[in-house]
Design a protein around this motif. Structure first.
Motif, PDB file in Angstrom:
ATOM      1  N   ASP A 316      22.897  73.849  93.450  1.00  0.00           N
ATOM      2  CA  ASP A 316      22.113  74.239  93.328  1.00  0.00           C
ATOM      3  C   ASP A 316      22.583  74.638  95.121  1.00  0.00           C
ATOM      4  O   ASP A 316      21.607  76.233  95.580  1.00  0.00           O
ATOM      5  N   ALA A 317      23.636  74.687  95.996  1.00  0.00           N
ATOM      6  CA  ALA A 317      23.899  75.154  96.816  1.00  0.00           C
ATOM      7  C   ALA A 317      24.780  76.249  96.689  1.00  0.00           C
ATOM      8  O   ALA A 317      25.462  76.735  97.234  1.00  0.00           O
ATOM      9  N   SER A 318      25.251  76.837  95.576  1.00  0.00           N
ATOM     10  CA  SER A 318      25.963  78.166  95.492  1.00  0.00           C
ATOM     11  C   SER A 318      25.793  79.444  95.735  1.00  0.00           C
ATOM     12  O   SER A 318      26.726  79.670  96.592  1.00  0.00           O
ATOM     13  N   GLU A 319      24.293  79.444  95.916  1.00  0.00           N
ATOM     14  CA  GLU A 319      24.335  80.488  96.602  1.00  0.00           C
ATOM     15  C   GLU A 319      24.047  80.702  98.343  1.00  0.00           C
ATOM     16  O   GLU A 319      24.574  81.602  98.281  1.00  0.00           O
ATOM     17  N   ARG A 320      24.014  79.692  98.588  1.00  0.00           N
ATOM     18  CA  ARG A 320      24.070  79.186 100.015  1.00  0.00           C
ATOM     19  C   ARG A 320      25.361  79.799 100.672  1.00  0.00           C
ATOM     20  O   ARG A 320      25.568  80.576 101.760  1.00  0.00           O
ATOM     21  N   ALA A 321      26.267  79.121  99.651  1.00  0.00           N
ATOM     22  CA  ALA A 321      27.173  79.429  99.978  1.00  0.00           C
ATOM     23  C   ALA A 321      27.993  80.332 100.118  1.00  0.00           C
ATOM     24  O   ALA A 321      28.907  80.751 101.178  1.00  0.00           O
ATOM     25  N   SER A 322      27.560  81.237  98.990  1.00  0.00           N
ATOM     26  CA  SER A 322      28.312  82.207  98.522  1.00  0.00           C
ATOM     27  C   SER A 322      27.915  83.232  99.596  1.00  0.00           C
ATOM     28  O   SER A 322      28.730  84.366 100.391  1.00  0.00           O
ATOM     29  N   ALA A 323      26.404  83.905 100.218  1.00  0.00           N
ATOM     30  CA  ALA A 323      26.331  83.873 101.258  1.00  0.00           C
ATOM     31  C   ALA A 323      27.150  83.663 102.625  1.00  0.00           C
ATOM     32  O   ALA A 323      27.319  84.794 103.826  1.00  0.00           O
ATOM     33  N   ARG A 324      27.191  82.646 102.899  1.00  0.00           N
ATOM     34  CA  ARG A 324      28.366  82.360 104.062  1.00  0.00           C
ATOM     35  C   ARG A 324      29.807  82.995 103.482  1.00  0.00           C
ATOM     36  O   ARG A 324      30.814  81.803 104.328  1.00  0.00           O
ATOM     37  N   SER A 325      29.807  83.178 102.157  1.00  0.00           N
ATOM     38  CA  SER A 325      31.576  83.286 101.988  1.00  0.00           C
ATOM     39  C   SER A 325      32.404  80.980 102.035  1.00  0.00           C
ATOM     40  O   SER A 325      33.394  81.530 102.107  1.00  0.00           O
ATOM     41  N   ILE A 326      31.965  80.431 101.869  1.00  0.00           N
ATOM     42  CA  ILE A 326      32.016  79.310 101.313  1.00  0.00           C
ATOM     43  C   ILE A 326      32.522  78.772 100.741  1.00  0.00           C
ATOM     44  O   ILE A 326      31.815  78.741  99.711  1.00  0.00           O
ATOM     45  N   GLU A 327      33.419  78.819 100.193  1.00  0.00           N
ATOM     46  CA  GLU A 327      34.616  77.832  99.218  1.00  0.00           C
ATOM     47  C   GLU A 327      33.900  76.462  99.240  1.00  0.00           C
ATOM     48  O   GLU A 327      34.254  75.436  99.963  1.00  0.00           O
TER      49      GLU A 327
END
Length: 459
Positions: A316-327
């Motif tokens: 569920d959080a992968s899209e938000r993390a990808s938007a900020r390049s968070i691994e």
């Protein structure tokens, strides 16, 4: 509808028991008196027979036939009933006969008692041989004398028992009414309208029997006071937190209505939309927190893999993390079966992960680790953000509390919801320093076997 009365119920039950005891006592007294009177009369007949043998000569031939008179020998003997005596020799010839009884049948058997009816009167008769079998005697007495003696013995005792039966009900009623006076006093105190939190009902004047009742009421009042205080604080906090987005929403809408240029109105409407979104998130979190804090147990608890909860939260959080390049990463060792509510654990892990993503820097790291140790399964959420200040750790998880240096537009309810869910699972949130350099939040649950059955009501 007539309300049940404790006083009336106690009186009826006590009186029922007393009447039963009275009936048993009266029956036993009558049976015992009859038994004793029978023994007295039978012993009188036995002694009379022995007295007859004592005065008889050794030679039965020297005794002529004698007929006893049917009247008392002495004038003073008017009220006494003389036993009737029939005496025979070994051949059955009458030696002594009574005018009150007809000649009784010669029955030279063993000594025994029997009853006969003569002239509409019932007689008790005793017969036996003397020691040498020379004389055979029958001694009889009417049973109406026994009945008269029995009446004289029983009448005073039964009158005393009857008086006791009449006097006991008012005494019992008065005693119960007096004994229940503390209960009525307690009821008046409860209905007086005083502040229930002003004083405790349980004190040294409360009877021992009422102490558990008053203690339960005191505990209930304490819980109500705590719940009311909780609700008042919750309402005040909610009103305070909703005031800002509502004010911002109204301001932006007012500005959008006054503006003449389309780009300015669009900008104000966009900010109003953002304020409305913040308020919607806040209301949703408030409702979730209220629902979780009111739960006393988990009706949908069952065995599940904690790593599956973590995987769902990461997806569920992968899209938000990808938007900020968070691994995002997940580590687990497979020993992760726990007993809990899947829906609530999803919310808990999502809130912790959302908090980590908010504080992690762009191109940062967020790691979830699930592992078992000492019959416990622990889930850790780590980030490489600024971490928690030591002074702020004590207040983490309080409602609407946001530590100094918090980023984003959170309301301070995410950790409160997570802590409430952890408490429902007999767990506790633990805050510390992450190996990645930022914050670490973890909680532990007891490990269960993978094939463990569903356990409703787990709390």
């Amino acid at each position: 509808m007539i309300r049940p009365s404790l006083n009336r119920r106690l009186v009826l039950r006590l009186l029922t028991g007393i009447v039963l005891v009275w009936c048993v006592a009266a029956g036993w007294l009558g049976w015992r008196s009859l038994h004793e009177v029978d023994e007295i009369f039978d012993q009188m007949l036995v002694r009379t027979a022995a007295s007859v043998f004592a005065v008889m000569p050794d030679d039965a031939a020297r005794v002529g036939t004698v007929r006893l008179p049917d009247k008392p020998l002495l004038d003073s003997d008017d009220t006494a009933q003389r036993p009737a005596i029939v005496l025979r020799d070994a051949r059955g010839a009458l030696l002594v006969e009574s005018a009150e009884l007809p000649p009784l049948r010669f029955d030279p058997g063993d000594a025994h008692f029997h009853s006969i009816v003569h002239d509409d009167r019932r007689w008790r008769v005793f017969q036996r041989w003397d020691a040498q079998h020379r004389y055979w005697v029958q001694v009889g007495a009417p049973l109406d004398e026994r009945d008269e003696l029995l009446r004289k013995l029983l009448a005073p005792a039964l009158l005393a028992l009857l008086a006791l039966l009449v006097l006991v009900p008012p005494i019992v009623f008065a005693g119960l009414r007096s004994g229940l006076k503390p209960l009525r006093k307690l009821a008046r105190g409860l209905s007086a309208g005083a502040d229930p939190a002003a004083a405790s009902l349980t004190d040294a004047r409360v009877p021992v029997e009422l102490a558990p009742f008053t203690e339960a009421i005191d505990q209930l009042v304490d819980r109500l006071q705590l719940s009311l205080e909780h609700e008042r604080r919750f309402t005040a906090d909610a009103a305070h937190e909703l005031r800002h987005p509502l004010a911002a929403l109204r301001l932006e809408l007012d500005l959008a209505g006054r503006g003449d240029d389309a780009p300015g109105r669009a900008q104000h409407l966009q900010r109003a939309h953002e304020a409305l979104d913040r308020m919607q998130r806040l209301v949703a979190q408030l409702l979730m927190l209220a629902r979780v804090e009111k739960l006393a147990e988990l009706d949908d608890a069952g065995p599940l893999r904690l790593v599956s909860v973590a995987e769902a939260a990461l997806r569920d959080a992968s899209e938000r993390a990808s938007a900020r390049s968070i691994e995002l990463s997940l580590d687990h060792d497979g020993n992760d079966f726990v007993l809990g509510s899947r829906s609530l654990l999803d919310i808990l892990v999502q809130n912790l992960l959302d908090n980590a993503l908010r504080h992690a820097p762009d191109r940062g790291q967020v790691n979830l680790r699930v592992g078992g140790r000492d019959q416990q399964v622990t889930l850790e959420v780590n980030d490489n953000g600024s971490g928690f200040a030591d002074a702020a750790v004590a207040r983490l998880g309080e409602r609407f509390h946001r530590p100094e240096g918090s980023v984003g537009e959170g309301s301070g309810l995410g950790l409160s919801i997570a802590r409430a869910i952890a408490h429902l699972h007999h767990g506790e949130l633990v805050f510390g320093r992450s190996p990645l350099g930022g914050a670490q939040v973890s909680f532990s649950l007891p490990r269960v076997a993978g094939a463990a059955p569903h356990v409703p009501g787990y709390a």
